[in-house]
Design a protein around this motif. Structure first.
Motif, PDB file in Angstrom:
ATOM      1  N   UNK A 152       0.880  -1.080  -0.535  1.00  0.00           N
ATOM      2  CA  UNK A 152       0.169  -0.097  -0.252  1.00  0.00           C
ATOM      3  C   UNK A 152       1.296   1.259  -0.401  1.00  0.00           C
ATOM      4  N   UNK A 153       1.924   1.214   0.606  1.00  0.00           N
ATOM      5  CA  UNK A 153       2.629   2.673   1.161  1.00  0.00           C
ATOM      6  C   UNK A 153       2.923   2.770  -0.518  1.00  0.00           C
ATOM      7  N   UNK A 154       4.208   1.401  -1.231  1.00  0.00           N
ATOM      8  CA  UNK A 154       4.402   1.591  -2.255  1.00  0.00           C
ATOM      9  C   UNK A 154       3.424   2.291  -3.496  1.00  0.00           C
ATOM     10  N   UNK A 155       2.211   1.900  -3.401  1.00  0.00           N
ATOM     11  CA  UNK A 155       0.944   2.084  -4.141  1.00  0.00           C
ATOM     12  C   UNK A 155       1.146   3.651  -4.671  1.00  0.00           C
ATOM     13  N   UNK A 156       0.764   3.821  -2.882  1.00  0.00           N
ATOM     14  CA  UNK A 156       0.628   4.494  -2.603  1.00  0.00           C
ATOM     15  C   UNK A 156       1.766   6.343  -3.277  1.00  0.00           C
ATOM     16  N   UNK A 157       2.382   6.156  -2.918  1.00  0.00           N
ATOM     17  CA  UNK A 157       3.590   6.873  -3.266  1.00  0.00           C
ATOM     18  C   UNK A 157       4.115   7.002  -4.612  1.00  0.00           C
ATOM     19  N   UNK A 158       3.557   5.865  -5.711  1.00  0.00           N
ATOM     20  CA  UNK A 158       4.290   6.248  -6.683  1.00  0.00           C
ATOM     21  C   UNK A 158       2.978   6.415  -7.762  1.00  0.00           C
ATOM     22  N   UNK A 159       1.777   7.025  -7.156  1.00  0.00           N
ATOM     23  CA  UNK A 159       0.534   7.734  -7.507  1.00  0.00           C
ATOM     24  C   UNK A 159      -0.249   7.038  -8.048  1.00  0.00           C
ATOM     25  N   UNK A 160      -0.553   5.576  -7.199  1.00  0.00           N
ATOM     26  CA  UNK A 160      -1.262   4.664  -7.536  1.00  0.00           C
ATOM     27  C   UNK A 160      -2.677   4.893  -6.191  1.00  0.00           C
ATOM     28  N   UNK A 161      -4.155   4.998  -6.553  1.00  0.00           N
ATOM     29  CA  UNK A 161      -5.093   5.068  -5.173  1.00  0.00           C
ATOM     30  C   UNK A 161      -5.894   3.765  -5.537  1.00  0.00           C
TER      31      UNK A 161
END
Length: 181
Positions: free
Chosen positions: A99-108
């Motif tokens: 979840x953290x990596x996805x958020x950092x990648x701009x994926x919500x």
């Protein structure tokens, strides 16, 4: 007389122990320090050899990954010009993001979007399907990579087959994984 001799020996032993305790432990410490220096030099030499091999492999259109002390291979993968640490998982069908990596990648995503997307060692895996527009690992680039956001229960993002299958060869020899021909 005998009492004075014993007292004198005791005082002498006490003084020697007080003023020269490092004679024996100094030797031990010196040997331990030397062993530690040798170990550091060997580690540094291994690092330099691997760095040279990695440069040679890159020149030949390959990427090399070294096995980590936990037995796994990890890769630094660029997504949106930002580096992320992935565990290389040849058994994973797709890329799985924390979840953290996805958020950092701009994926919500929203918790209401979670659904069963597969089975893992601990049972059903819940996640949100997504697409990663572009990923790059040491010159190997892939676009529109199928992935899933696994916001709960995943400690590190997984580099699965939706990326790895786009590389001609993935092989392991000893403690080195080679990507590319």
């Amino acid at each position: 007389m005998q009492r004075a001799l014993i007292t004198s020996l005791f005082v002498t032993a006490l003084l020697v122990g007080w003023f020269a305790p490092s004679l024996q432990t100094g030797d031990i410490a010196a040997k331990a320090g030397a062993a530690q220096n040798v170990e550091l030099l060997e580690t540094e030499a291994k690092e330099q050899r691997f760095a040279a091999a990695k440069r040679d492999a890159w020149s030949a259109g390959q990427a090399l990954l070294r096995r980590s002390s936990d037995g796994h291979f990890y890769a630094k993968v660029a997504v949106n010009a930002q580096d992320y640490r992935f565990l290389v998982d040849t058994g994973a069908s797709i890329v799985a993001l924390t979840g953290d990596d996805a958020t950092a990648m701009g994926l919500y995503w929203d918790e209401s979007e979670l659904r069963p997307i597969g089975r893992g060692a601990s049972g059903t895996v819940h996640g949100v399907p997504t697409m990663i527009p572009r990923m790059e690992l040491d010159g190997f680039e892939a676009t529109n990579v199928e992935a899933a956001i696994i916001p709960h229960g995943l400690d590190v993002s997984l580099l699965g087959q939706s990326f790895l299958s786009r590389i001609d060869t993935v092989s392991i020899s000893g403690d080195t994984m080679t990507l590319g021909d």
